[in-house]
Design a protein around this motif. Structure first.
Motif, PDB file in Angstrom:
ATOM      1  N   UNK A 178      -9.622 -12.065  13.759  1.00  0.00           N
ATOM      2  CA  UNK A 178      -9.362 -11.117  12.688  1.00  0.00           C
ATOM      3  C   UNK A 178      -7.931 -10.784  12.387  1.00  0.00           C
ATOM      4  N   UNK A 179      -6.942 -11.157  13.219  1.00  0.00           N
ATOM      5  CA  UNK A 179      -5.552 -10.941  12.821  1.00  0.00           C
ATOM      6  C   UNK A 179      -4.827  -9.797  13.489  1.00  0.00           C
ATOM      7  N   UNK A 180      -5.425  -9.086  14.423  1.00  0.00           N
ATOM      8  CA  UNK A 180      -4.693  -8.093  15.190  1.00  0.00           C
ATOM      9  C   UNK A 180      -4.649  -6.712  14.582  1.00  0.00           C
ATOM     10  N   UNK A 181      -3.849  -5.848  15.226  1.00  0.00           N
ATOM     11  CA  UNK A 181      -3.800  -4.434  14.854  1.00  0.00           C
ATOM     12  C   UNK A 181      -3.415  -4.219  13.406  1.00  0.00           C
ATOM     13  N   UNK A 182      -2.399  -4.935  12.958  1.00  0.00           N
ATOM     14  CA  UNK A 182      -1.864  -4.673  11.631  1.00  0.00           C
ATOM     15  C   UNK A 182      -2.710  -5.238  10.506  1.00  0.00           C
ATOM     16  N   UNK A 206      -6.131   7.174  19.632  1.00  0.00           N
ATOM     17  CA  UNK A 206      -5.437   6.336  18.664  1.00  0.00           C
ATOM     18  C   UNK A 206      -4.837   5.120  19.349  1.00  0.00           C
ATOM     19  N   UNK A 207      -4.606   4.090  18.521  1.00  0.00           N
ATOM     20  CA  UNK A 207      -3.912   2.887  18.962  1.00  0.00           C
ATOM     21  C   UNK A 207      -2.522   2.933  18.340  1.00  0.00           C
ATOM     22  N   UNK A 208      -1.510   2.959  19.174  1.00  0.00           N
ATOM     23  CA  UNK A 208      -0.131   3.144  18.708  1.00  0.00           C
ATOM     24  C   UNK A 208       0.460   1.827  18.224  1.00  0.00           C
ATOM     25  N   UNK A 209       1.125   1.881  17.059  1.00  0.00           N
ATOM     26  CA  UNK A 209       1.807   0.707  16.510  1.00  0.00           C
ATOM     27  C   UNK A 209       3.316   0.882  16.754  1.00  0.00           C
ATOM     28  N   UNK A 210       3.781   0.284  17.810  1.00  0.00           N
ATOM     29  CA  UNK A 210       5.164   0.464  18.224  1.00  0.00           C
ATOM     30  C   UNK A 210       6.129  -0.183  17.234  1.00  0.00           C
ATOM     31  N   UNK A 211       7.211   0.536  16.947  1.00  0.00           N
ATOM     32  CA  UNK A 211       8.241   0.041  16.045  1.00  0.00           C
ATOM     33  C   UNK A 211       9.594   0.295  16.690  1.00  0.00           C
ATOM     34  N   UNK A 212      10.249  -0.765  17.107  1.00  0.00           N
ATOM     35  CA  UNK A 212      11.546  -0.621  17.790  1.00  0.00           C
ATOM     36  C   UNK A 212      12.574   0.059  16.898  1.00  0.00           C
ATOM     37  N   UNK A 213      12.505  -0.179  15.596  1.00  0.00           N
ATOM     38  CA  UNK A 213      13.508   0.357  14.683  1.00  0.00           C
ATOM     39  C   UNK A 213      13.468   1.881  14.598  1.00  0.00           C
ATOM     40  N   UNK A 214      12.327   2.489  14.862  1.00  0.00           N
ATOM     41  CA  UNK A 214      12.201   3.944  14.758  1.00  0.00           C
ATOM     42  C   UNK A 214      12.165   4.621  16.131  1.00  0.00           C
ATOM     43  N   UNK A 215      12.482   3.862  17.172  1.00  0.00           N
ATOM     44  CA  UNK A 215      12.484   4.425  18.521  1.00  0.00           C
ATOM     45  C   UNK A 215      13.882   4.862  18.912  1.00  0.00           C
ATOM     46  N   UNK A 216      13.962   5.519  20.040  1.00  0.00           N
ATOM     47  CA  UNK A 216      15.239   6.016  20.521  1.00  0.00           C
ATOM     48  C   UNK A 216      15.976   4.988  21.348  1.00  0.00           C
ATOM     49  N   UNK A 273     -12.213   4.504  10.615  1.00  0.00           N
ATOM     50  CA  UNK A 273     -10.896   4.714  11.211  1.00  0.00           C
ATOM     51  C   UNK A 273      -9.887   5.148  10.149  1.00  0.00           C
ATOM     52  N   UNK A 274      -8.871   5.877  10.590  1.00  0.00           N
ATOM     53  CA  UNK A 274      -7.755   6.258   9.727  1.00  0.00           C
ATOM     54  C   UNK A 274      -6.523   5.497  10.195  1.00  0.00           C
ATOM     55  N   UNK A 275      -5.793   4.958   9.255  1.00  0.00           N
ATOM     56  CA  UNK A 275      -4.662   4.087   9.581  1.00  0.00           C
ATOM     57  C   UNK A 275      -3.435   4.498   8.785  1.00  0.00           C
ATOM     58  N   UNK A 276      -2.285   4.594   9.445  1.00  0.00           N
ATOM     59  CA  UNK A 276      -1.010   4.722   8.760  1.00  0.00           C
ATOM     60  C   UNK A 276      -0.017   3.799   9.449  1.00  0.00           C
ATOM     61  N   UNK A 277       1.266   3.938   9.142  1.00  0.00           N
ATOM     62  CA  UNK A 277       2.241   3.014   9.701  1.00  0.00           C
ATOM     63  C   UNK A 277       2.579   3.306  11.153  1.00  0.00           C
ATOM     64  N   UNK A 278       2.006   4.388  11.718  1.00  0.00           N
ATOM     65  CA  UNK A 278       2.294   4.772  13.096  1.00  0.00           C
ATOM     66  C   UNK A 278       1.148   4.472  14.049  1.00  0.00           C
ATOM     67  N   UNK A 279      -0.096   4.641  13.586  1.00  0.00           N
ATOM     68  CA  UNK A 279      -1.228   4.524  14.508  1.00  0.00           C
ATOM     69  C   UNK A 279      -2.520   4.216  13.768  1.00  0.00           C
ATOM     70  N   UNK A 280      -3.492   3.790  14.546  1.00  0.00           N
ATOM     71  CA  UNK A 280      -4.876   3.632  14.100  1.00  0.00           C
ATOM     72  C   UNK A 280      -5.668   4.720  14.820  1.00  0.00           C
ATOM     73  N   UNK A 281      -6.215   5.645  14.062  1.00  0.00           N
ATOM     74  CA  UNK A 281      -6.818   6.853  14.637  1.00  0.00           C
ATOM     75  C   UNK A 281      -8.335   6.749  14.624  1.00  0.00           C
TER      76      UNK A 281
END
Length: 402
Positions: free
Chosen positions: A365-369, A332-342, A260-268
């Protein structure tokens, strides 16, 4: 903004945010001069009126006004989003759900909560539950005992809910109403025989999921340590073709062993191209509509809200593969962030991707993050719902059921 397609890795796109401007009242004072007493009084009164208008205009809206926003009832959890996607076959149960959700909405008010209105909604819900025959209408005979047990649990939850409201305890009120809604969702699933609509004829040969499917994804960290397990819920009620394609791929073990590929926005998650299958049409059901739209994005800024929003942590969505199309294998699995939303917490990418379910829980295992770039998917197995897949994967169903 997400760049999630079959030719590029996930990355965040900087998006200009509208500047919030404010106006300042400026007063110009003339040199002092004598004036009649009545004119001074009149000028003072006019100034007070103007200042009052400025203060009222700049005060934040009341909690009631905020909750009256058309986006106030956007689901904020996978459970709420999945509950609202269940097609309604029983008006009595739909009314019960509205009363319970009214209590949840009222709990969002941060300070002076409307306990009286919550008490009224809870009492109305109790009256609806008392009519058991109407609540269970549509449940198949084989499932009636299970449904009765769930209804008895809801009645018990409502008794506790009314007590919590009476003593104005927000924490217990939240727990009781959530428990009741969870049991109600299970009754609604027992009342839902399948899709309420037909998919377009040109897509009728594609795999489609006619209900819900539950998957378990096992991941091994690149850095070592114990395996992580996530539970994924696929929703065929709102995205039958998209969820059907993913379930068909899982049955073929396409994702087992992939990195998998992971960044601060999604798990791809990428599984390569599906042989013999063209592209998958973009499939999004708007809230309040009877069936999904195909190959068309929603205009969220104009009020078109997806029934399965991306703006929920753990949303499962298909990558894009061109104009009006989705990938047949990459998601992908989206990692929602209220601070960067509209505004109203809506993601800037909502309405652009085909959401087909949510990461509905974790078994260890501790979840998405807790997932990192380079971790490996050992296996994705089907826990339930493989029998609801049509047109594909039938040969693999018997081997995949636990």
């Amino acid at each position: 903004m997400l760049h999630l397609d079959v030719v590029s890795s996930p990355a965040r796109r900087a998006r200009p945010c509208g500047a919030h401007t404010s106006t300042a009242a400026r007063a110009t004072l003339d040199p002092p001069r004598k004036a009649p007493r009545d004119k001074v009084a009149g000028g003072t009164m006019a100034m007070l009126v103007s200042l009052s208008a400025i203060i009222l205009a700049t005060m934040p809206p009341s909690a009631d006004a905020l909750l009256a926003s058309p986006r106030r009832d956007l689901p904020r959890s996978p459970e709420a989003a999945l509950r609202r996607s269940i097609p309604s076959f029983n008006d009595h149960v739909a009314s019960l759900q509205r009363e319970l959700e009214a209590v949840q909405y009222a709990l969002r008010i941060p300070q002076r909560k409307p306990w009286q209105s919550m008490a009224v909604s809870a009492a109305a819900a109790s009256e609806l539950v008392a009519d058991g025959d109407s609540c269970l209408r549509g449940v198949l005979p084989a499932d009636i005992e299970e449904a009765r047990g769930l209804l008895e649990g809801i009645a018990s939850d409502l008794t506790r809910l009314q007590r919590a409201i009476e003593v104005k305890d927000p924490e217990r009120t939240s727990v009781r109403v959530s428990n009741a809604l969870e049991r109600l969702s299970q009754i609604e699933l027992l009342q839902s025989p399948g899709l309420k609509y037909q998919v377009p004829r040109k897509y009728s040969s594609l795999p489609r999921l006619t209900g819900r499917a539950i998957l378990e994804m096992t991941v091994t960290p690149q850095a070592g340590g114990g395996t992580k397990r996530l539970e994924l819920t696929l929703d065929g009620f709102s995205a039958p073709l998209t969820s059907g394609r993913v379930l068909s791929n899982v049955l073929k073990k396409m994702y087992d062993g992939t990195v998998i590929r992971v960044d601060d926005t999604a798990i791809f998650v990428g599984g390569g191209k599906v042989e013999g299958v063209g592209q998958l049409p973009l499939e999004i059901m708007a809230r309040g509509e009877y069936e999904p739209r195909y190959r068309t994005e929603l205009d969220v800024n104009s009020g078109e809200i997806p029934l399965l929003p991306l703006s929920v942590d753990g949303a499962l969505a298909m990558a894009r593969a061109g104009d009006g199309m989705s990938s047949t294998s990459e998601w992908f699995i989206y990692k929602y962030n209220r601070a960067t939303s509209g505004l109203a917490g809506v993601s800037f990418d909502d309405g652009r991707f085909a959401v087909y379910g949510y990461c509905s829980g974790e078994t260890s295992g501790g979840g998405l993050r807790s997932l990192s770039d380079g971790d490996r998917i050992d296996r994705i197995r089907v826990l339930a719902g493989a029998d609801k897949l049509l047109n594909d994967g039938q040969d693999a169903i018997a081997d995949e059921l636990p």
